[in-house]
Write a protein that holds these residues in place. Structure first.
Motif, PDB file in Angstrom:
ATOM      1  N   LYS A 282       0.816  -1.213   0.000  1.00  0.00           N
ATOM      2  CA  LYS A 282       0.000   0.000   0.000  1.00  0.00           C
ATOM      3  C   LYS A 282       0.850   1.265   0.000  1.00  0.00           C
ATOM      4  CE  LYS A 282      -3.880  -2.122   2.497  1.00  0.00           C
ATOM      5  NZ  LYS A 282      -4.683  -2.093   3.751  1.00  0.00           N
ATOM      6  N   HIS A 283       2.138   1.111   0.310  1.00  0.00           N
ATOM      7  CA  HIS A 283       3.042   2.264   0.382  1.00  0.00           C
ATOM      8  C   HIS A 283       4.284   2.011  -0.467  1.00  0.00           C
ATOM      9  CE1 HIS A 283       0.907   4.517   3.544  1.00  0.00           C
ATOM     10  NE2 HIS A 283       0.574   3.338   4.003  1.00  0.00           N
ATOM     11  N   PRO A 284       4.101   1.950  -1.787  1.00  0.00           N
ATOM     12  CA  PRO A 284       5.265   1.692  -2.658  1.00  0.00           C
ATOM     13  C   PRO A 284       6.312   2.786  -2.612  1.00  0.00           C
ATOM     14  CG  PRO A 284       3.340   2.369  -3.949  1.00  0.00           C
ATOM     15  CD  PRO A 284       2.852   2.134  -2.542  1.00  0.00           C
ATOM     16  N   GLU A 285       5.926   3.999  -2.108  1.00  0.00           N
ATOM     17  CA  GLU A 285       6.895   5.089  -2.028  1.00  0.00           C
ATOM     18  C   GLU A 285       8.034   4.784  -1.061  1.00  0.00           C
ATOM     19  OE1 GLU A 285       3.857   6.086   1.217  1.00  0.00           O
ATOM     20  OE2 GLU A 285       3.877   5.145  -0.764  1.00  0.00           O
TER      21      GLU A 285
ATOM     22  N   ALA B 231       5.482   4.936   6.739  1.00  0.00           N
ATOM     23  CA  ALA B 231       5.246   6.296   6.253  1.00  0.00           C
ATOM     24  C   ALA B 231       5.054   7.234   7.431  1.00  0.00           C
ATOM     25  CB  ALA B 231       4.026   6.319   5.338  1.00  0.00           C
ATOM     26  N   ARG B 232       5.659   8.379   7.354  1.00  0.00           N
ATOM     27  CA  ARG B 232       5.575   9.358   8.432  1.00  0.00           C
ATOM     28  C   ARG B 232       4.139   9.834   8.632  1.00  0.00           C
ATOM     29  NH1 ARG B 232      10.278  11.517  10.232  1.00  0.00           N
ATOM     30  NH2 ARG B 232      12.152  10.878   9.131  1.00  0.00           N
ATOM     31  N   GLU B 233       3.849  10.207   9.887  1.00  0.00           N
ATOM     32  CA  GLU B 233       2.553  10.814  10.180  1.00  0.00           C
ATOM     33  C   GLU B 233       2.407  12.143   9.446  1.00  0.00           C
ATOM     34  OE1 GLU B 233       1.025   9.852  14.468  1.00  0.00           O
ATOM     35  OE2 GLU B 233       3.109  10.509  14.611  1.00  0.00           O
ATOM     36  N   THR B 234       3.510  12.826   9.274  1.00  0.00           N
ATOM     37  CA  THR B 234       3.585  14.041   8.479  1.00  0.00           C
ATOM     38  C   THR B 234       5.022  14.231   8.043  1.00  0.00           C
ATOM     39  OG1 THR B 234       3.318  16.450   8.460  1.00  0.00           O
ATOM     40  CG2 THR B 234       3.896  15.444  10.560  1.00  0.00           C
ATOM     41  N   LEU B 235       5.206  14.871   6.891  1.00  0.00           N
ATOM     42  CA  LEU B 235       6.556  15.173   6.436  1.00  0.00           C
ATOM     43  C   LEU B 235       7.128  16.390   7.147  1.00  0.00           C
ATOM     44  CD1 LEU B 235       6.255  14.615   2.569  1.00  0.00           C
ATOM     45  CD2 LEU B 235       6.841  12.962   4.353  1.00  0.00           C
TER      46      LEU B 235
ATOM     47  N   SER C 103       9.872   6.985   7.868  1.00  0.00           N
ATOM     48  CA  SER C 103      10.225   7.428   9.216  1.00  0.00           C
ATOM     49  C   SER C 103      11.485   6.676   9.629  1.00  0.00           C
ATOM     50  CB  SER C 103       9.075   7.183  10.190  1.00  0.00           C
ATOM     51  OG  SER C 103       9.363   7.737  11.454  1.00  0.00           O
ATOM     52  N   VAL C 104      11.499   6.100  10.798  1.00  0.00           N
ATOM     53  CA  VAL C 104      12.703   5.412  11.267  1.00  0.00           C
ATOM     54  C   VAL C 104      12.986   4.173  10.420  1.00  0.00           C
ATOM     55  CG1 VAL C 104      12.434   6.230  13.628  1.00  0.00           C
ATOM     56  CG2 VAL C 104      11.397   4.064  12.962  1.00  0.00           C
ATOM     57  N   PHE C 105      14.259   3.868  10.286  1.00  0.00           N
ATOM     58  CA  PHE C 105      14.701   2.655   9.597  1.00  0.00           C
ATOM     59  C   PHE C 105      15.116   1.635  10.650  1.00  0.00           C
ATOM     60  CE2 PHE C 105      15.387   6.077   6.598  1.00  0.00           C
ATOM     61  CZ  PHE C 105      14.937   5.544   5.389  1.00  0.00           C
TER      62      PHE C 105
ATOM     63  N   LEU D 247       4.166   2.632  12.891  1.00  0.00           N
ATOM     64  CA  LEU D 247       2.944   3.421  13.026  1.00  0.00           C
ATOM     65  C   LEU D 247       2.160   3.331  11.722  1.00  0.00           C
ATOM     66  CD1 LEU D 247       4.096   6.832  14.594  1.00  0.00           C
ATOM     67  CD2 LEU D 247       2.774   5.065  15.737  1.00  0.00           C
ATOM     68  N   ASP D 248       0.859   3.499  11.810  1.00  0.00           N
ATOM     69  CA  ASP D 248       0.022   3.606  10.618  1.00  0.00           C
ATOM     70  C   ASP D 248      -0.959   4.744  10.873  1.00  0.00           C
ATOM     71  OD1 ASP D 248      -1.274   3.283   8.260  1.00  0.00           O
ATOM     72  OD2 ASP D 248      -2.140   1.324   8.705  1.00  0.00           O
ATOM     73  N   ASN D 249      -0.463   5.965  10.702  1.00  0.00           N
ATOM     74  CA  ASN D 249      -1.247   7.121  11.134  1.00  0.00           C
ATOM     75  C   ASN D 249      -0.888   8.330  10.273  1.00  0.00           C
ATOM     76  OD1 ASN D 249      -3.139   8.299  12.928  1.00  0.00           O
ATOM     77  ND2 ASN D 249      -1.491   9.289  14.048  1.00  0.00           N
ATOM     78  N   VAL D 250      -1.840   9.226  10.088  1.00  0.00           N
ATOM     79  CA  VAL D 250      -1.622  10.474   9.365  1.00  0.00           C
ATOM     80  C   VAL D 250      -2.141  11.616  10.231  1.00  0.00           C
ATOM     81  CG1 VAL D 250      -2.161  11.838   7.311  1.00  0.00           C
ATOM     82  CG2 VAL D 250      -1.825   9.360   7.109  1.00  0.00           C
ATOM     83  N   LEU D 251      -1.304  12.629  10.434  1.00  0.00           N
ATOM     84  CA  LEU D 251      -1.734  13.799  11.213  1.00  0.00           C
ATOM     85  C   LEU D 251      -2.490  14.765  10.308  1.00  0.00           C
ATOM     86  CD1 LEU D 251       1.382  14.630  13.412  1.00  0.00           C
ATOM     87  CD2 LEU D 251      -0.653  13.337  14.029  1.00  0.00           C
ATOM     88  N   ARG D 252      -3.652  15.197  10.779  1.00  0.00           N
ATOM     89  CA  ARG D 252      -4.479  16.120  10.011  1.00  0.00           C
ATOM     90  C   ARG D 252      -4.784  17.333  10.884  1.00  0.00           C
ATOM     91  NH1 ARG D 252      -5.747  13.115   5.676  1.00  0.00           N
ATOM     92  NH2 ARG D 252      -5.951  10.842   5.947  1.00  0.00           N
TER      93      ARG D 252
END
Length: 528
Positions: free
Chosen positions: A150-153, A170-174, A345-347, A415-420
Motif C-alpha cells: 500500500k506504500h510503494p513510495e 510512512a511518516r505521520e507528516t513530512l 520514518s525510522v529505519f 505506526l500507521d497514522n496520518v496527522l491532520r
C-alpha cells in the motif's frame, strides 16, 4: 547552528570495526511472569516467547514515578501483549550513532537497530553489521508485507545495494522544523511578522532593543535555538549542510556551494549583534535555549513545528504570552520550505548475527506493532487518557498524559497514522490553554507544508568513499564555521567558505563528486 556547538566540544568521529557482533542476539526464551500496567500478574504464559532486543532513543523523558526506559508500564504492556519478550536498549539521542558503533564493535549490539538516518543504515549494510531481510518479509510477514504494497513510495528507501536491509513506515507528516514568534511582543512593539531574512533580522533587533517583556532591563535574547536551528537557517539559502543539490545537471554538496557564504554571513550577523545567546555553543542539550523561551527572555524560537511542552511551560510562567508559528522566510534565492522529511520514518535494521528463527520472531513483533501495538503507545488507554468523540481521540488530562503516555511513543517502531490539522482541536483537551495551542499547532503544520522543501534527490548517494569523507570532513568544517561565526574578525565568511572548499578537496572531494555524479547519472531515472 548545532554544528558549531559540536565543534566547540571537540567531536571525535568513530569508525568502528564490525568483525564482532551482537552478543545479545541469543535465542533464549523468557520464563518470568509478566505484569500489566497496574502491577498485577497477567495470565499470559510467556514460557515459549522468544526474546529480542531493540535499540531506542533515550531522550530523558521517562518521569521518575514511571520507572526507566527499560522498565515501565509500557514495556510491561508490550511484553504482555506482543508475541515476543522485548529487551529495550536505550541510547542517548545525541550520541546515538557513536554509541551504536561501540556496541557493534564490542559484540553487544541489539537485534534490531533503528535510526532516522538512512546513510547510517547504508553504512551498517556496507560494513556487514546488518543483513538483508526481503526474503524473510515475504516468508514470515503478513501485516507489514501488505502495508508495503500500500506504500510503494517506501520501497526505494529500503533498498541498499539492490536488497532490502530495513523496514520503515510512512511518516505521520513530512513536517519537521518550524519557527515560532511571540505575537504579544509583535503587538506591543507595533511590528508585523517577518516574511524575509531582512525583516527577520530587523524584528530580532527591535525585540532586543524594545524591552518587550517590560521589565526595564536590556536582558532580551531575541532568538532561541533548538536542535533544528542549523537546518532552518540553511533552508533560507538552499544550502543544507549534508544535502546534495543538482546544479545544472551536476551533483554538488551543500556545504561547499558558493552560496553557503550567505549561510555563514547570516549566522555571524546574528551572533555579532547579540541576536542569539552568546552561550549557545556550550548549550549542547539546548536546555538554556528552552529556558530563555519559557522564562520570557526570547521572542523567536527556531525549533520543530510542534512545541507543546515548551508552550505550556511558557504560559505557566506568563499567562499573557502568545506564541504563533511563522512561515518560512524568503531570501534573495527565493522561498524554500522549512525542512521536510522524506516519506520513510525510522529505519529498523536486523543485526547480521540473527538466525532465521530470531528474524521470524522480530518480524512477528513488527507485524503486531503495526496492527495492534502502536495506538496505545501513541494515544494511551481509552477512558484513562482519551475519550472517543465522534471518531476522534480527545485527550482527557494533558498533565496525566504527559506523565504516563508521552514517552511511550519511543517504543512504537511501527505506526500507521496520518496527522491532520483539522483534527487537532477535537483531539485536544477542552481547557482553554489546550484548545488555544491546538489552533496554533494546526496553523504550524499548515505553514510548514505550505512551501515545498527543496530536495533535489530523495536520498544521498551512499558509497564507502563518501561515508569516509563526510566522517572526516564534518568535524573540520564545524571548527572552521565556529571560527567564522564566533571569532570576530579572525575569519570572514568568504574566507571560511574558501577554507571549507579547500578542505573538501584535500580530503578527496573531487573524486567523491565524480563517484556521486556517476551514481546520479546511473540512477536519476529512478530518483523522481
Amino acid at each position: 547552528m548545532k554544528k558549531l556547538k559540536q565543534a566547540m566540544m571537540t567531536m571525535m568521529v568513530i569508525t568502528m570495526s564490525v568483525t564482532m557482533l551482537a552478543a545479545c542476539t541469543s535465542n533464549k526464551t523468557v520464563s518470568e511472569q509478566p505484569v500489566n500496567s497496574s502491577g498485577t500478574a497477567t495470565s499470559v504464559n510467556e514460557e515459549n516467547k522468544k526474546e529480542i532486543s531493540i535499540s531506542m532513543f533515550d531522550r530523558g523523558k521517562v518521569p521518575t514515578e514511571e520507572g526507566t526506559y527499560e522498565n515501565n508500564r509500557w514495556t510491561k504492556w508490550i511484553n504482555e501483549k506482543s508475541p515476543v519478550h522485548v529487551k529495550w536498549v536505550p541510547i542517548a539521542r545525541n550520541q546515538a550513532q557513536p554509541k551504536l558503533n561501540a556496541l557493534i564493535a564490542a559484540g553487544e549490539a541489539p537485534d534490531l537497530i533503528w535510526e532516522y538516518d538512512r546513510n547510517y543504515i547504508s553504512q551498517l549494510a556496507n560494513q556487514g553489521a546488518i543483513q538483508p531481510i526481503g526474503d524473510y518479509i515475504d516468508k514470515y510477514s503478513t501485516t507489514y508485507k501488505t502495508y508495503l504494497e500500500k506504500h510503494p513510495e517506501l520501497q526505494p528507501y529500503l533498498n541498499f545495494n539492490g536488497k532490502i536491509y530495513a523496514v520503515s513506515f510512512a511518516r505521520e507528516t513530512l513536517a519537521n522544523h518550524g519557527m515560532w514568534i511571540r505575537q504579544d511582543w509583535l503587538d506591543k512593539l507595533g511590528l508585523k511578522a517577518p516574511t524575509n531574512v531582512e525583516e527577520f533580522i530587523d524584528v530580532a533587533r527591535k525585540f532586543k532593543e524594545g524591552d518587550p517583556d517590560g521589565n526595564g532591563q536590556a536582558d532580551t535574547v531575541p532568538i532561541a535555538l533548538s536542535v533544528s536551528s542549523n537546518s532552518i537557517d540553511q533552508a533560507f539559502f538552499f544550502t543544507s549542510e549534508n544535502q546534495w543539490y543538482v546544479e545544472d545537471g551536476k551533483l554538488q554538496f551543500g556545504r561547499t556551494l558558493d552560496r553557503y557564504v550567505d549561510t555563514l554571513t547570516f549566522q555571524k550577523q546574528l551572533f555579532d549583534e547579540g541576536l542569539i545567546d552568546k552561550e549557545y555553543i556550550t548549550d549542547t542539550n539546548f536546555q538554556r535555549s528552552g529556558q530563555l523561551l519559557t522564562t520570557g527572555k526570547a521572542g523567536i524560537y527556531l525549533a520543530n513545528w510542534d512545541i507543546e511542552e515548551l508552550n505550556n511551560n511558557l504560559i505557566k510562567n506568563d499567562p499573557t504570552a502568545k506564541l504563533v508559528p511563522l512561515e518560512s522566510l524568503s531570501s534573495k534565492y527565493g522561498k524554500n520550505g522549512l525542512y521536510q522529511e522524506a516519506p520513510p520514518s525510522v529505519f529498523t535494521a536486523f543485526n547480521s548475527k540473527m538466525n532465521e528463527e530470531q528474524i521470524k520472531s522480530a518480524i512477528q513483533f513488527i507485524d503486531w506493532m503495526l496492527q495492534d501495538g502502536w495506538e496505545p503507545l501513541r494515544y494511551g488507554e481509552e477512558n484513562a487518557h482519551f475519550n472517543m468523540v465522534e471518531g476522534v481521540r480527545q485527550k482527557i488530562d494533558p498533565d496525566k498524559f504527559k506523565i504516563e503516555v508521552a514517552y511511550a511513543a519511543e517504543y512504537a517502531i511501527m505506526l500507521d497514522n496520518v496527522l491532520r490539522p483539522e483534527t487537532f482541536l477535537a483531539m485536544a483537551a477542552k481547557d482553554e490553554q489546550s484548545q488555544n495551542y491546538a489552533k496554533e499547532k494546526g496553523k504550524s503544520l499548515e505553514l510548514v507544508m505550505k512551501n515545498k522543501y527543496r530536495r533535489d534527490i530523495p536520498f544521498n548517494p551512499d558509497f564507502p568513499e563518501l561515508t569516509q569523507l563526510i566522517a572526516t570532513f564534518n568535524p573540520i568544517a564545524q571548527q572552521i564555521e565556529a571560527k567564522v561565526v564566533t571569532g570576530g574578525n579572525s575569519m570572514t565568511p568568504a574566507q571560511g567558505l574558501n577554507e571549507l572548499q579547500k578542505e573538501w578537496k584535500r580530503l578527496g572531494g573531487d573524486n567523491v563528486e565524480r563517484l556521486a555524479q556517476a551514481w546520479y547519472d546511473a540512477n536519476k531515472d529512478n530518483l523522481n
